[in-house]
Write a protein that holds these residues in place. Structure first.
Motif, PDB file in Angstrom:
ATOM      1  N   GLY A 374      15.528 -11.622 -10.026  1.00 30.84           N
ATOM      2  CA  GLY A 374      15.277 -12.893 -10.349  1.00 30.84           C
ATOM      3  C   GLY A 374      14.782 -13.813  -9.056  1.00 30.84           C
ATOM      4  N   THR A 375      13.478 -14.081  -9.591  1.00 30.26           N
ATOM      5  CA  THR A 375      12.940 -15.125  -8.288  1.00 30.26           C
ATOM      6  C   THR A 375      12.573 -16.531  -8.962  1.00 30.26           C
ATOM      7  OG1 THR A 375      11.747 -13.036  -7.513  1.00 30.26           O
ATOM      8  CG2 THR A 375      10.712 -15.348  -7.085  1.00 30.26           C
ATOM      9  N   VAL A 376      12.746 -17.383  -8.276  1.00 30.48           N
ATOM     10  CA  VAL A 376      12.279 -18.841  -8.382  1.00 30.48           C
ATOM     11  C   VAL A 376      10.778 -19.118  -8.110  1.00 30.48           C
ATOM     12  CG1 VAL A 376      12.730 -21.257  -8.084  1.00 30.48           C
ATOM     13  CG2 VAL A 376      14.760 -19.679  -8.147  1.00 30.48           C
ATOM     14  N   HIS A 377      10.002 -19.373  -9.013  1.00 29.72           N
ATOM     15  CA  HIS A 377       8.888 -19.505  -8.767  1.00 29.72           C
ATOM     16  C   HIS A 377       8.350 -20.941  -8.614  1.00 29.72           C
ATOM     17  CE1 HIS A 377       7.428 -15.120  -9.258  1.00 29.72           C
ATOM     18  NE2 HIS A 377       8.479 -15.380  -9.972  1.00 29.72           N
ATOM     19  N   VAL A 378       7.914 -21.473  -7.690  1.00 29.31           N
ATOM     20  CA  VAL A 378       7.433 -23.010  -7.775  1.00 29.31           C
ATOM     21  C   VAL A 378       5.951 -23.197  -7.610  1.00 29.31           C
ATOM     22  CG1 VAL A 378       7.685 -25.309  -6.527  1.00 29.31           C
ATOM     23  CG2 VAL A 378       9.639 -23.543  -6.512  1.00 29.31           C
ATOM     24  N   VAL A 379       5.412 -23.789  -8.342  1.00 30.97           N
ATOM     25  CA  VAL A 379       3.877 -23.772  -8.459  1.00 30.97           C
ATOM     26  C   VAL A 379       3.523 -25.490  -8.340  1.00 30.97           C
ATOM     27  CG1 VAL A 379       1.780 -23.958 -10.083  1.00 30.97           C
ATOM     28  CG2 VAL A 379       3.717 -21.974 -10.345  1.00 30.97           C
ATOM     29  N   VAL A 380       2.890 -25.439  -7.016  1.00 31.31           N
ATOM     30  CA  VAL A 380       2.226 -26.743  -6.752  1.00 31.31           C
ATOM     31  C   VAL A 380       1.180 -26.912  -7.419  1.00 31.31           C
ATOM     32  CG1 VAL A 380       1.657 -28.275  -4.708  1.00 31.31           C
ATOM     33  CG2 VAL A 380       3.488 -26.307  -4.396  1.00 31.31           C
ATOM     34  N   ASN A 381       1.330 -27.883  -8.520  1.00 24.09           N
ATOM     35  CA  ASN A 381       0.117 -27.908  -9.394  1.00 24.09           C
ATOM     36  C   ASN A 381      -0.554 -29.207  -9.177  1.00 24.09           C
ATOM     37  OD1 ASN A 381      -1.687 -28.032 -11.505  1.00 24.09           O
ATOM     38  ND2 ASN A 381      -0.099 -27.784 -13.063  1.00 24.09           N
ATOM     39  N   ASN A 382      -1.800 -29.084  -8.388  1.00 23.39           N
ATOM     40  CA  ASN A 382      -2.626 -30.137  -7.956  1.00 23.39           C
ATOM     41  C   ASN A 382      -3.545 -30.491  -8.913  1.00 23.39           C
ATOM     42  OD1 ASN A 382      -1.362 -30.693  -5.421  1.00 23.39           O
ATOM     43  ND2 ASN A 382      -2.398 -29.226  -4.417  1.00 23.39           N
ATOM     44  N   GLN A 383      -3.539 -29.632  -9.918  1.00 26.41           N
ATOM     45  CA  GLN A 383      -4.686 -29.898 -11.080  1.00 26.41           C
ATOM     46  C   GLN A 383      -5.961 -29.769 -10.387  1.00 26.41           C
ATOM     47  OE1 GLN A 383      -3.131 -33.178 -14.113  1.00 26.41           O
ATOM     48  NE2 GLN A 383      -2.247 -33.857 -12.115  1.00 26.41           N
ATOM     49  N   ILE A 384      -6.227 -28.858  -9.677  1.00 20.38           N
ATOM     50  CA  ILE A 384      -7.473 -28.580  -8.954  1.00 20.38           C
ATOM     51  C   ILE A 384      -7.392 -27.417  -8.038  1.00 20.38           C
ATOM     52  CG2 ILE A 384      -7.347 -30.072  -6.744  1.00 20.38           C
ATOM     53  CD1 ILE A 384     -10.108 -30.747  -7.343  1.00 20.38           C
ATOM     54  N   GLY A 385      -8.204 -26.692  -8.085  1.00 21.17           N
ATOM     55  CA  GLY A 385      -8.523 -25.443  -7.319  1.00 21.17           C
ATOM     56  C   GLY A 385      -9.818 -25.740  -6.317  1.00 21.17           C
ATOM     57  N   PHE A 386      -9.334 -26.042  -5.030  1.00 26.85           N
ATOM     58  CA  PHE A 386     -10.503 -26.533  -4.041  1.00 26.85           C
ATOM     59  C   PHE A 386     -11.459 -27.605  -4.754  1.00 26.85           C
ATOM     60  CE2 PHE A 386     -13.147 -24.391  -0.423  1.00 26.85           C
ATOM     61  CZ  PHE A 386     -13.360 -25.688   0.171  1.00 26.85           C
ATOM     62  N   THR A 387     -12.521 -27.199  -5.331  1.00 22.65           N
ATOM     63  CA  THR A 387     -13.356 -28.095  -5.960  1.00 22.65           C
ATOM     64  C   THR A 387     -13.586 -27.948  -7.430  1.00 22.65           C
ATOM     65  OG1 THR A 387     -15.446 -26.859  -5.695  1.00 22.65           O
ATOM     66  CG2 THR A 387     -14.645 -28.125  -4.053  1.00 22.65           C
ATOM     67  N   THR A 388     -12.902 -26.981  -7.900  1.00 27.27           N
ATOM     68  CA  THR A 388     -12.949 -26.345  -9.461  1.00 27.27           C
ATOM     69  C   THR A 388     -11.923 -27.143 -10.181  1.00 27.27           C
ATOM     70  OG1 THR A 388     -13.794 -24.238  -8.601  1.00 27.27           O
ATOM     71  CG2 THR A 388     -13.005 -24.413 -10.757  1.00 27.27           C
ATOM     72  N   ASP A 389     -12.419 -27.694 -11.313  1.00 24.86           N
ATOM     73  CA  ASP A 389     -11.591 -28.249 -12.601  1.00 24.86           C
ATOM     74  C   ASP A 389     -10.891 -27.394 -13.060  1.00 24.86           C
ATOM     75  OD1 ASP A 389     -11.334 -29.292 -15.225  1.00 24.86           O
ATOM     76  OD2 ASP A 389     -11.934 -31.210 -14.167  1.00 24.86           O
ATOM     77  N   PRO A 390      -9.737 -27.484 -13.664  1.00 17.44           N
ATOM     78  CA  PRO A 390      -8.827 -26.651 -14.148  1.00 17.44           C
ATOM     79  C   PRO A 390      -9.766 -25.874 -15.573  1.00 17.44           C
ATOM     80  CG  PRO A 390      -7.629 -28.356 -13.613  1.00 17.44           C
ATOM     81  CD  PRO A 390      -8.899 -28.633 -13.434  1.00 17.44           C
TER      82      PRO A 390
END
Length: 961
Positions: A374-390
């Motif tokens: 088991g691994t705890v995955h923490v996603v830091v979801n800034n709702q953007i990828g560099f300049t790319t919209d989700p």
């Protein structure tokens, strides 16, 4: 036979709507006092409706004909119907033969009402996350579908969808066992049921877990989030949380400073461009560095060791590396259940959805030889990828949807609600500890600045960043909340900020006194006791790698036997084992037996050996057979290598998933944990390593230069031009040689410890052995060296069974060692002044050359010398060989095309060692785009052509260099 007929009814329409929403419900109910949970499946034909009504009609005719739980339910429903209280009701599906009872009774209405309420509860549990308030900016939906379930919009919509009335809001309904919103209460009004479900599923936490096919796990999650009052924090806990928020507002270095507790002054040193680096190598930017630190857990008052693994900008590439290191740490501690060591992976939203290695890593999570429990995955979801919209970055509704493939629960949380974040993370940790399975925490947040401190995000996300500029920071939000409720005062809050500012200023002042920057302070995997205190090797010598003959004989005996009784092996394998026994008796080894002896001897010396890759247990070419399978008992296996000695180290051999990127990264991480293990990854064919090129380029080739990290991983890459086509021939040796760091133009000083010093200075070792004995020696040398370097071995295919590719015990016994160069030892060597041509080569082509030389009768005129260790280049031995044949032309022969293979690497080094007095001519295939032909005839024609050139003693006349 009577046919079921669906009549228009409230519940029939409800089932249709649920199916249309991609939901196939499985209803379950029991009263708090009745028997086991009664479950019944639905189907597109309204199966759940008809099933309950069948039970109801059967009960009316004979109460004893149904299960006791149904009898209790219908009996209680009938009693309450007479008093007028609300209870569930069955669907209006009837048999034509029962038209007499088709009108709804009070009891059937109550059953239908119950099912409607239960369906409503289930709808929140399944789809409530779609309407949760997850975006702290309030401008985007966390899921790209922007899907709002029609049955969860407003109270009126809910009632209408489930055919309930406003008058039903204040009626009491008995709660099913699939919800915990009641706490200690068995019944709640519909109004209160909706309120509690809204608070659980539609506020700052969005839960995805109902796809999990384990009832116990689903119930566990429901209890953790639905139970009233579970998210209550004490005043002290809130004050601590506020203090942690104060410390964490420094951005990307937060993990280093506040989780790992890296000294602040060492962090500040990384920002000083004037400091001189004290360590060799390139170093790396501060955000990529790792860290290893032991600290006290204030809750348990016990030491905890934290390791932050150094990682490149190649997003998610570090995921399998962390998992491999975790697995190794568990292995060395005997931590079979993962109770002592665990991994936490921090991801970005765009990378988590976009990088395939995430998927590869997830699929290792439950494999026996790769699971980390088991691994705890923490996603830091800034709702953007560099300049790319989700919307341009993924096709799935959430960035976390990839986790569904392993039934990992996904907890979305609005990161502007610190208490919700803390609670979700604590539940995630408890989930991992309880079920030993992966879990994902999706922190829905925002990036206050651009991709880095200098980037301007308004170019591409103007509306988002206008809102961000207006957004009150989470620290102030939470501080205002605690001040308003009286948990802290404004003065206490300001004092906490001033306190940490003072700590930072003092650390910054101390950093100014530093004159030298030590990268080794950022080492993520130190090996206590292996190096000297200053990090240097304890010696610069390597002992002989041969072993006593009785050890060779013993290993050969075990390798040719079946240690378990009543174990029936395949008849073809019996022949292989007899062949091993004959070789042992005759004091010879082939490739497979030489490998067996290298592994077995290291196990005797307490060295753990782990071999991983696709089909490695048997071997791609059916030569290894390290795992025997009982032909009569399913899944009964035997690993003879683990039956060599009573107190030997364990041997792990494991077939991997069909992955190169993920699995090679995993084995690299495994090799990081300890220097006292031989960790090998074998490609199915050497060609396939290029799907793991990121691991090779960013970790294996450069790891020591960037992060002062030694690693002794071994890559076994089957290589050889045998007419098998462009994808089953070349391990691309030219790529490894191009990335080797030895200087082709520097004439070396041949000191006493030249061989070992060369190995210490290189970034990796590249070999292509032509004998089983040399393969045996290079594997043992990998462990006996006083330091660790990655080892790249181009392994054979046809040589595995070549009658000439065998070695005597005499080449492996005590006092023998790895030969970097194997010189000519035939007639040409006895009369070197008569030799007209000296051919240098490496690997399998040697056997083609020897055969052709014999056929032409040129044993006295042509000498053939094998280059076994290609990099670092054995300048000293090549110089000796060239000087031994002063009148001979020098040629390099390879089976690879001229723009591939070894020639571009060896040619300038020959020129350097010979001081450009003699040319080294090329013999081999012409340049080409593809590494090999797939046509057998074309392969043989090109082979004959370059062999003719190799032994045409006039071939180079008139040529200049």
């Amino acid at each position: 036979m009577n046919q079921l007929r669906l009549l228009p009814s409230r519940l029939g329409a409800q089932a249709a709507r649920l199916l249309a929403a991609h939901e196939v419900p499985v209803f379950g109910w029991r009263s708090r006092s009745s028997g086991p949970l009664a479950t019944f499946p639905s189907s597109k034909g309204g199966g759940s409706s008809s099933y309950m009504e069948e039970m109801y009609f059967a009960w009316l005719e004979n109460p004893r004909s149904v299960h006791k739980s149904w009898d209790n339910f219908f009996r209680k429903a009938s009693e309450e119907a007479s008093s007028g209280s609300a209870q569930p009701r069955p669907p209006s599906v009837v048999r034509e033969s029962r038209s007499a009872v088709s009108s709804r009774t009070k009891t059937s209405k109550l059953v239908e009402d119950h099912l409607a309420v239960q369906s409503l509860i289930r709808a929140y549990q399944i789809r409530g996350h779609h309407v949760a308030q997850l975006d702290p900016l309030g401008i985007l939906d966390a899921d790209l579908d922007s899907f709002v379930p029609s049955d969860l919009i407003t109270t009126i919509d809910k009632l209408a969808f489930y055919d309930l009335q406003e008058a039903d809001l204040d009626k009491e309904f008995q709660l099913p066992m699939t919800t915990f919103i009641g706490g200690s209460e068995n019944t709640l009004s519909l109004r209160e049921i909706i309120r509690r479900l809204e608070n659980t599923y539609c506020q700052h936490i969005g839960l995805e877990f109902m796809f999990i096919n384990d009832v116990e796990q689903c119930q566990w999650i429901r209890q953790k989030f639905e139970t009233p009052g579970v998210m209550q924090f004490s005043s002290e806990e809130k004050r601590t949380l506020l203090a942690r928020l104060v410390r964490s507002m420094r951005g990307r270095l937060n993990v280093l400073a506040n989780v790992i507790r890296k000294d602040l002054e060492q962090i500040f040193c990384q920002f000083d461009p004037k400091l001189e680096a004290a360590d060799e190598g390139s170093g790396d930017v501060k955000y990529h560095l790792g860290m290893y630190h032991e600290r006290i857990n204030r809750v348990t008052n016990r030491n905890i060791t934290l390791s932050l693994v150094a990682n490149p900008s190649h997003l998610e590439a570090v995921d399998p590396v962390v998992q491999g290191k975790t697995k190794a740490e568990q292995f060395y501690r005997g931590d079979v259940q993962g109770k002592k060591v665990m991994s936490i992976l921090v991801h970005g939203d765009a990378a988590f959805a976009g990088q395939g290695v995430v998927y590869e890593t997830f699929h290792l999570s439950d494999l026996p030889s790769y699971t980390t429990n088991g691994t705890v995955h923490v996603v830091v979801n800034n709702q953007i990828g560099f300049t790319t919209d989700p919307r341009m970055a993924r096709s799935s509704p959430y960035p976390t949807d990839v986790a569904r493939v392993v039934n990992a629960p996904i907890f979305h949380v609005n990161a502007d609600d610190p208490e919700a974040v803390i609670y979700v993370c604590s539940v995630a940790a408890e989930w991992r500890n309880t079920f030993n399975k992966d879990v994902v925490v999706d922190l829905v947040c925002y990036r206050r600045r651009g991709h880095n401190e200098m980037d301007e995000p308004m170019f591409t996300q103007p509306l988002m960043y206008k809102q961000i500029h207006r957004q009150v920071p989470v620290l102030k939000k939470y501080a205002d909340k605690l001040i308003a409720e009286g948990t802290v005062t404004l003065q206490e809050f300001e004092e906490e900020i001033a306190k940490y500012d003072r700590i930072c200023e003092e650390a910054y002042g101390r950093s100014k006194d530093k004159k030298i920057l030590h990268i080794k302070h950022w080492l993520d995997s130190p090996w206590p006791g292996f190096f000297n205190v200053d990090g240097e090797p304890k010696s610069m010598t390597c002992p002989a790698t041969g072993i006593p003959e009785d050890v060779l004989t013993h290993i050969g005996s075990v390798a040719s036997s079946v240690p378990l009784e009543d174990f029936k092996i395949h008849t073809g394998l019996s022949r292989i084992l007899r062949g091993r026994a004959d070789m042992t008796k005759n004091r010879t080894v082939d490739w497979a037996l030489a490998e067996y002896m290298a592994f077995g001897s290291l196990l005797k010396e307490g060295i753990h050996v782990r071999l991983s890759g696709q089909d490695v247990e048997r071997g791609t070419f059916s030569h290894r057979h390290h795992v025997l399978h009982d032909q009569e008992v399913d899944r009964r296996t035997c690993v003879p290598m683990n039956h060599l000695w009573p107190d030997q180290a364990p041997y792990t051999v494991c077939n991997s998933s069909l992955s190169e990127y993920g699995v090679l990264g995993f084995e690299l991480g495994y090799a990081m944990a300890s220097p006292n293990a031989l960790v090998l990854w074998e490609a199915q064919f050497g060609d396939f390593h290029n799907t793991a090129q990121c691991i090779i380029d960013q970790f294996i080739s450069t790891g020591q230069a960037k992060w002062v990290r030694h690693n002794g991983i071994v890559l076994l890459l089957p290589h050889g031009m045998e007419g098998m086509g462009p994808e089953h021939s070349s391990a691309r040796p030219e790529r490894f040689l191009q990335m080797s760091n030895d200087d082709s133009d520097a004439y070396p000083a041949f000191t006493k410890d030249f061989e070992v010093s060369q190995l210490y200075d290189c970034n990796w070792i590249v070999v292509n052995c032509s004998t089983p004995a040399n393969y045996f020696h290079v594997l043992r040398r990998q462990i006996l060296l006083p330091f660790r370097k990655p080892l790249i071995i181009f392994t054979p295919k046809s040589l595995l069974r070549h009658p000439e590719a065998k070695s005597s015990f005499d080449q492996m016994v005590s006092g023998t060692s790895f030969q970097r160069v194997i010189p000519e030892d035939g007639a040409a060597a006895r009369a070197p002044e008569q030799v007209q041509r000296l051919i240098f080569c490496t690997g399998k082509v040697y056997y083609d050359l020897v055969k052709e030389r014999s056929s032409q009768g040129l044993e006295e005129k042509v000498a053939i010398t094998r280059l076994e260790q290609i990099s670092p280049f054995p300048f000293d031995l090549i110089k000796q060989e060239a000087e031994k044949y002063p009148g001979a032309e020098l040629a390099w022969c390879q089976e690879e095309h001229k723009n591939m293979g070894y020639y571009d690497y060896i040619s300038p080094r020959f020129m350097t060692i010979l001081r450009r007095t003699r040319p080294i001519w090329y013999v081999g295939r012409d340049p080409a785009a593809a590494p090999a032909t797939g046509n057998r005839n074309t392969h043989l024609v090109s082979l004959k052509k370059f062999l003719d050139t190799a032994f045409n003693l006039q071939a180079f006349e008139g040529k200049t260099f």
